[in-house]
Design a protein around this motif. Structure first.
Motif, PDB file in Angstrom:
ATOM      1  N   ILE A  69     -10.185   0.386 -22.830  1.00 41.43           N
ATOM      2  CA  ILE A  69      -9.260   1.276 -23.519  1.00 41.43           C
ATOM      3  C   ILE A  69      -7.948   1.287 -22.738  1.00 41.43           C
ATOM      4  CG2 ILE A  69      -8.858   3.603 -24.388  1.00 41.43           C
ATOM      5  CD1 ILE A  69     -11.214   2.245 -25.708  1.00 41.43           C
ATOM      6  N   ASP A  70      -6.877   0.825 -23.352  1.00 45.51           N
ATOM      7  CA  ASP A  70      -5.552   0.833 -22.726  1.00 45.51           C
ATOM      8  C   ASP A  70      -4.768   2.025 -23.249  1.00 45.51           C
ATOM      9  OD1 ASP A  70      -6.255  -1.441 -21.457  1.00 45.51           O
ATOM     10  OD2 ASP A  70      -4.719  -2.737 -22.350  1.00 45.51           O
ATOM     11  N   LEU A  71      -4.411   2.933 -22.347  1.00 46.58           N
ATOM     12  CA  LEU A  71      -3.623   4.111 -22.700  1.00 46.58           C
ATOM     13  C   LEU A  71      -2.199   3.924 -22.175  1.00 46.58           C
ATOM     14  CD1 LEU A  71      -6.244   6.817 -21.667  1.00 46.58           C
ATOM     15  CD2 LEU A  71      -5.828   5.910 -23.963  1.00 46.58           C
ATOM     16  N   GLN A  72      -1.228   4.137 -23.031  1.00 47.72           N
ATOM     17  CA  GLN A  72       0.175   3.961 -22.650  1.00 47.72           C
ATOM     18  C   GLN A  72       0.763   5.306 -22.227  1.00 47.72           C
ATOM     19  OE1 GLN A  72       2.653   1.749 -25.291  1.00 47.72           O
ATOM     20  NE2 GLN A  72       1.138   0.166 -25.685  1.00 47.72           N
ATOM     21  N   ILE A  73       1.146   5.382 -20.945  1.00 44.40           N
ATOM     22  CA  ILE A  73       1.731   6.608 -20.396  1.00 44.40           C
ATOM     23  C   ILE A  73       3.250   6.447 -20.393  1.00 44.40           C
ATOM     24  CG2 ILE A  73       1.702   8.244 -18.503  1.00 44.40           C
ATOM     25  CD1 ILE A  73      -1.043   7.751 -19.761  1.00 44.40           C
ATOM     26  N   ASN A  74       3.915   7.199 -21.215  1.00 42.06           N
ATOM     27  CA  ASN A  74       5.375   7.128 -21.300  1.00 42.06           C
ATOM     28  C   ASN A  74       6.007   7.769 -20.071  1.00 42.06           C
ATOM     29  OD1 ASN A  74       8.027   7.009 -22.091  1.00 42.06           O
ATOM     30  ND2 ASN A  74       7.869   8.614 -23.639  1.00 42.06           N
ATOM     31  N   ILE A  75       6.892   7.046 -19.379  1.00 46.05           N
ATOM     32  CA  ILE A  75       7.561   7.600 -18.190  1.00 46.05           C
ATOM     33  C   ILE A  75       9.059   7.699 -18.410  1.00 46.05           C
ATOM     34  CG2 ILE A  75       5.784   6.847 -16.568  1.00 46.05           C
ATOM     35  CD1 ILE A  75       7.632   4.486 -15.833  1.00 46.05           C
ATOM     36  N   GLY A  76       9.468   7.753 -19.676  1.00 42.55           N
ATOM     37  CA  GLY A  76      10.891   7.870 -19.975  1.00 42.55           C
ATOM     38  C   GLY A  76      11.507   9.153 -19.476  1.00 42.55           C
ATOM     39  N   PHE A  77      10.672  10.157 -19.123  1.00 40.02           N
ATOM     40  CA  PHE A  77      11.209  11.421 -18.627  1.00 40.02           C
ATOM     41  C   PHE A  77      11.735  11.312 -17.202  1.00 40.02           C
ATOM     42  CE2 PHE A  77       6.599  11.372 -18.072  1.00 40.02           C
ATOM     43  CZ  PHE A  77       6.478  11.597 -16.710  1.00 40.02           C
ATOM     44  N   LEU A  78      11.398  10.234 -16.487  1.00 36.88           N
ATOM     45  CA  LEU A  78      11.930  10.042 -15.141  1.00 36.88           C
ATOM     46  C   LEU A  78      13.403   9.656 -15.221  1.00 36.88           C
ATOM     47  CD1 LEU A  78       9.124   7.979 -13.341  1.00 36.88           C
ATOM     48  CD2 LEU A  78       9.632  10.404 -13.069  1.00 36.88           C
ATOM     49  N   ASP A  79      14.210  10.189 -14.322  1.00 37.57           N
ATOM     50  CA  ASP A  79      15.601   9.770 -14.264  1.00 37.57           C
ATOM     51  C   ASP A  79      15.688   8.344 -13.751  1.00 37.57           C
ATOM     52  OD1 ASP A  79      16.968  12.005 -15.245  1.00 37.57           O
ATOM     53  OD2 ASP A  79      16.736  13.069 -13.349  1.00 37.57           O
ATOM     54  N   GLU A  80      16.790   7.696 -14.085  1.00 39.20           N
ATOM     55  CA  GLU A  80      16.945   6.283 -13.742  1.00 39.20           C
ATOM     56  C   GLU A  80      16.887   6.051 -12.237  1.00 39.20           C
ATOM     57  OE1 GLU A  80      17.219   2.299 -14.246  1.00 39.20           O
ATOM     58  OE2 GLU A  80      17.029   3.779 -15.844  1.00 39.20           O
ATOM     59  N   ILE A 259       2.534  12.216 -12.393  1.00 38.54           N
ATOM     60  CA  ILE A 259       3.593  11.225 -12.153  1.00 38.54           C
ATOM     61  C   ILE A 259       4.899  11.835 -11.641  1.00 38.54           C
ATOM     62  CG2 ILE A 259       5.111   9.547 -13.305  1.00 38.54           C
ATOM     63  CD1 ILE A 259       2.675   8.674 -14.962  1.00 38.54           C
ATOM     64  N   PRO A 260       5.436  12.912 -12.233  1.00 39.54           N
ATOM     65  CA  PRO A 260       6.727  13.423 -11.746  1.00 39.54           C
ATOM     66  C   PRO A 260       6.685  13.963 -10.328  1.00 39.54           C
ATOM     67  CG  PRO A 260       6.200  14.305 -13.931  1.00 39.54           C
ATOM     68  CD  PRO A 260       4.962  13.675 -13.398  1.00 39.54           C
ATOM     69  N   THR A 261       5.498  14.260  -9.797  1.00 34.05           N
ATOM     70  CA  THR A 261       5.402  14.878  -8.474  1.00 34.05           C
ATOM     71  C   THR A 261       4.704  13.973  -7.451  1.00 34.05           C
ATOM     72  OG1 THR A 261       3.324  15.970  -9.115  1.00 34.05           O
ATOM     73  CG2 THR A 261       5.348  17.196  -9.472  1.00 34.05           C
ATOM     74  N   LEU A 262       4.639  12.679  -7.710  1.00 35.41           N
ATOM     75  CA  LEU A 262       3.962  11.778  -6.773  1.00 35.41           C
ATOM     76  C   LEU A 262       4.608  11.818  -5.393  1.00 35.41           C
ATOM     77  CD1 LEU A 262       3.229   8.655  -9.012  1.00 35.41           C
ATOM     78  CD2 LEU A 262       1.596  10.343  -8.163  1.00 35.41           C
ATOM     79  N   ASN A 263       5.912  12.061  -5.334  1.00 32.69           N
ATOM     80  CA  ASN A 263       6.609  12.101  -4.045  1.00 32.69           C
ATOM     81  C   ASN A 263       6.227  13.330  -3.230  1.00 32.69           C
ATOM     82  OD1 ASN A 263       8.088  13.567  -6.156  1.00 32.69           O
ATOM     83  ND2 ASN A 263       9.516  14.068  -4.509  1.00 32.69           N
ATOM     84  N   GLU A 264       5.594  14.317  -3.842  1.00 30.10           N
ATOM     85  CA  GLU A 264       5.239  15.543  -3.142  1.00 30.10           C
ATOM     86  C   GLU A 264       3.865  15.457  -2.471  1.00 30.10           C
ATOM     87  OE1 GLU A 264       5.613  18.914  -5.688  1.00 30.10           O
ATOM     88  OE2 GLU A 264       7.554  18.273  -6.491  1.00 30.10           O
ATOM     89  N   TYR A 265       3.164  14.346  -2.703  1.00 34.04           N
ATOM     90  CA  TYR A 265       1.790  14.225  -2.197  1.00 34.04           C
ATOM     91  C   TYR A 265       1.630  12.947  -1.380  1.00 34.04           C
ATOM     92  CZ  TYR A 265       0.521  18.094  -5.223  1.00 34.04           C
ATOM     93  OH  TYR A 265       0.441  19.334  -5.800  1.00 34.04           O
ATOM     94  N   CYS A 266       0.804  13.025  -0.363  1.00 33.86           N
ATOM     95  CA  CYS A 266       0.530  11.875   0.504  1.00 33.86           C
ATOM     96  C   CYS A 266      -0.101  10.751  -0.305  1.00 33.86           C
ATOM     97  CB  CYS A 266      -0.395  12.295   1.636  1.00 33.86           C
ATOM     98  SG  CYS A 266      -0.999  10.919   2.652  1.00 33.86           S
ATOM     99  N   VAL A 267       0.341   9.527  -0.072  1.00 34.26           N
ATOM    100  CA  VAL A 267      -0.173   8.386  -0.828  1.00 34.26           C
ATOM    101  C   VAL A 267      -1.608   8.045  -0.442  1.00 34.26           C
ATOM    102  CG1 VAL A 267       2.129   7.390  -1.126  1.00 34.26           C
ATOM    103  CG2 VAL A 267       0.764   6.716   0.846  1.00 34.26           C
ATOM    104  N   VAL A 268      -2.090   8.604   0.669  1.00 31.68           N
ATOM    105  CA  VAL A 268      -3.448   8.298   1.126  1.00 31.68           C
ATOM    106  C   VAL A 268      -4.420   9.418   0.765  1.00 31.68           C
ATOM    107  CG1 VAL A 268      -4.921   7.822   3.128  1.00 31.68           C
ATOM    108  CG2 VAL A 268      -2.622   6.835   3.005  1.00 31.68           C
ATOM    109  N   CYS A 269      -4.137  10.651   1.209  1.00 33.85           N
ATOM    110  CA  CYS A 269      -5.100  11.747   1.024  1.00 33.85           C
ATOM    111  C   CYS A 269      -4.808  12.590  -0.210  1.00 33.85           C
ATOM    112  CB  CYS A 269      -5.138  12.644   2.259  1.00 33.85           C
ATOM    113  SG  CYS A 269      -3.615  13.592   2.532  1.00 33.85           S
ATOM    114  N   ASP A 270      -3.660  12.406  -0.829  1.00 35.69           N
ATOM    115  CA  ASP A 270      -3.263  13.140  -2.036  1.00 35.69           C
ATOM    116  C   ASP A 270      -3.196  14.646  -1.796  1.00 35.69           C
ATOM    117  OD1 ASP A 270      -2.370  13.129  -4.698  1.00 35.69           O
ATOM    118  OD2 ASP A 270      -4.355  13.685  -5.435  1.00 35.69           O
TER     119      ASP A 270
END
Length: 623
Positions: A69-80, A259-270
């Motif tokens: 099952i391929d789900l398309q997650i729209n990320i157009g809400f992110l600024d350029e 997705i919009p808050t990925l920068n707020e969490y550690c890439v390893v432990c989340d």
């Protein structure tokens, strides 16, 4: 042709390629052996109802009882600029691929998870972080999920709507089924003045906020049903969306939350970052020792060679900033963060540890300096095989290359060298960089304020020894703190000036120059620099600058965008902004051996503003 390599939807193919039609027939006959679980069909239809028909595609492997099952997650809400810093293509959806048992669905084995962008095959590190997050989410949900449980949830939902009522097709822009609770990172607009001046659809900030608004809807009887935020602990974006519209909708909603808050969490432990000044623009590893070990020993930063190859000038600047901070007499204050570097000879220990556990494990600046001195010049690295260069560094000092990796990976700002065609000519240096450090939430707040109060551009000068910290912690109000270097003669806040010469004066304050000039001295310096001749022959006599930095005697200055609200205090040509959210860095300029640009550049002059907007229009606001 490989059957597994083909992607089909659950609708009949209209393609003209005969071989594809033939293979589709084979796939259909295989699928006839095993039926597709009706709950899977219901969940697929729910995705189409809430999003669009194209938001989901299905690929069946009937002979082995599998379905993708391929789900398309729209990320157009992110600024350029956010998308650029995160190395994602905002105009292309992120594909979330889940592999289930075709006949058992939620009663079968836990699905595998893949995350990718079809046109973004290299450097999609965000996909690794998102895959880890969604795999963990799926594992946790799978512990209590079953087709019977989900069916009960959906029957509960259907009981709200009688035969005379219908559920409209809500698109992905609305999140009435699984809203994120109101988040301090994406605050809702409460100011009545702001509401009066702005129409909500005009705000680009809503692209980051539109999934943070709780919604209310009516059923056919006119009764109101509100969908309050979940009370589950663990961060606003970690709230578990409702299952009432199926597991596929649930995981899509959870992806949109994260997705919009990925920068707020550690890439390893989340776990949320514990940085002193909050999150920054780029995702990063946290300072917890276990995460540091995992990050470096598992080869996550094997892309250092790519960074040197594609962004050599930036790496050159990062090393120069690190060196300036390390050589400063104020290093115990400004060399922050201190490196977390795993010992290559003993992967279970840290060779450089920011935590001072005892007097025997204090921060070793001398050892750091020795390792940094063994980092070969970036110029040399670009002239040969990176692996050979690494071997040479390892021979000089086994900690040299790990330290270089840390310098690159710990940078939490988006900084790129500007091509000549996009440089500000009046700055008279070839070392010009686009510098964006604000996280999405701060940038959203900045643009909201800009709509209300407007903005302008001004310079910010600070010695290069301070920028090692700024790129990792952000531009902050350091007045009356241990970080204060320039004093606060005009009050507490971030100091700026529309006149370049004044900010150049601040950037020259470094080793041995830690005294804040008086108001009279600043005026005298401004008048003296304005008498410097600025004729063409003077400019032509300047030597052509190298691609890389040649000197350790560096001056630097940033061009910032600042909100022109009543909070901005103007003392002649010295401005003080006490609100850190109202200042965002845009460009960064470096000068060697005491050279500076024109002494009398005024950002308020129309010709200067026109040149700034010519460059900044395509670099930052293209979306």
């Amino acid at each position: 042709m490989d059957i597994k390599g083909q992607c089909w939807t659950d609708e009949e193919s209209d393609g003209e390629n005969e071989s594809e039609q033939f293979l589709y027939g084979i796939q259909g006959s295989c699928a006839a052996d095993l039926y597709r679980h009706p709950q899977l069909d219901a969940d697929i239809e729910a995705v189409k109802d809430i999003y669009t028909d194209s938001a989901v595609s299905v690929r069946e492997y009937g002979t082995i009882d599998d379905v993708d099952i391929d789900l398309q997650i729209n990320i157009g809400f992110l600024d350029e600029e956010v998308a650029t810093a995160w190395k994602v293509i905002r105009t292309e959806p992120i594909i979330l691929r889940l592999r289930f048992s075709l006949s058992q669905y939620l009663d079968g084995p836990e699905p595998s998870v893949e995350v990718f962008q079809p046109s973004n095959k290299e450097g999609f590190s965000l996909g690794l972080q998102l895959k880890k997050i969604l795999s963990t989410f799926t594992s946790q949900q799978w512990k209590h999920l079953s087709n019977e449980f989900l069916k009960a949830q959906q029957e509960k939902r259907h009981s709200w709507f009688k035969a005379g009522g219908t559920i409209k097709k809500f698109r992905a822009g609305l999140s009435i089924f699984s809203p994120i609770p109101k988040s301090p990172s994406f605050p809702l607009i409460q100011d009545t003045v702001l509401k009066g001046k702005l129409s909500v659809p005009e705000l680009r900030v809503t692209r980051l906020m539109n999934r943070s608004i709780s919604c209310t809807m009516k059923n056919p009887k006119g009764e109101l049903f509100s969908y309050p935020p979940s009370s589950q602990a663990g961060g606003h974006c970690k709230n578990i969306p409702t299952l009432e519209y199926g597991f596929l909708v649930q995981i899509m909603k959870y992806s949109e939350q994260r997705i919009p808050t990925l920068n707020e969490y550690c890439v390893v432990c989340d776990e949320q970052h514990v940085f002193q000044n909050g999150s920054m623009l780029k995702p990063a590893v946290c300072t917890r020792e276990l995460c540091v070990f995992s990050f470096y020993t598992l080869g996550v930063m094997s892309g250092a060679a790519e960074e040197v190859a594609t962004g050599a000038e930036v790496v050159d600047l990062l090393v120069a900033m690190c060196r300036a901070a390390l050589e400063s007499p104020r290093k115990s204050i400004i060399f922050e963060p201190y490196p977390s570097v795993v010992d290559p000879n003993d992967p279970k220990t840290l060779a450089f540890n920011p935590k001072v556990i005892s007097t025997t494990t204090k921060k070793n600046y001398e050892r750091l300096q020795k390792a940094l001195d063994s980092v070969m010049s970036i110029r040399e690295m670009t002239q040969g095989s990176y692996l050979e260069i690494k071997k040479q560094m390892d021979k000089l000092d086994p900690l040299a290359h790990p330290l270089l990796q840390w310098i690159i990976s710990s940078n939490r700002s988006h900084i790129v060298k500007l091509p000549l065609s996009r440089q500000l000519k009046f700055m008279h240096t070839s070392h010009q960089f686009l510098l964006l450090s604000s996280p999405p939430a701060k940038e959203a707040r900045f643009r909201t304020a800009k709509k209300l109060y407007g903005s302008t551009f001004a310079f910010h000068g600070s010695h290069i020894e301070n920028w090692h910290s700024v790129l990792r912690n952000g531009l902050v109000n350091a007045s009356y703190t241990k970080l204060q270097l320039h004093g606060a003669a005009y009050g507490k806040g971030i100091y700026l000036s529309p006149i370049s010469s004044i900010s150049f004066g601040y950037s020259g304050m470094g080793k041995g120059q830690h005294r804040m000039p008086t108001k009279d001295e600043l005026v005298q310096r401004y008048n003296r620099m304005n008498t410097i001749p600025q004729n063409a022959s003077c400019q032509q006599s300047r030597p052509i600058q190298s691609r890389f930095l040649q000197s350790r005697n560096l001056n630097c200055i940033a061009l910032c965008e600042v909100i022109t609200s009543k909070d901005l205090q103007k003392h002649g040509n010295i401005w003080v902004c006490p609100v850190s959210d109202h200042v965002c860095t845009r460009f960064f300029f470096v000068y060697e051996d005491g050279q500076v640009g024109d002494a009398n550049i005024n950002t308020q002059e129309p010709k200067v503003q026109k040149e700034i907007m010519r460059v900044i229009g395509t670099q930052i606001y293209s979306s």
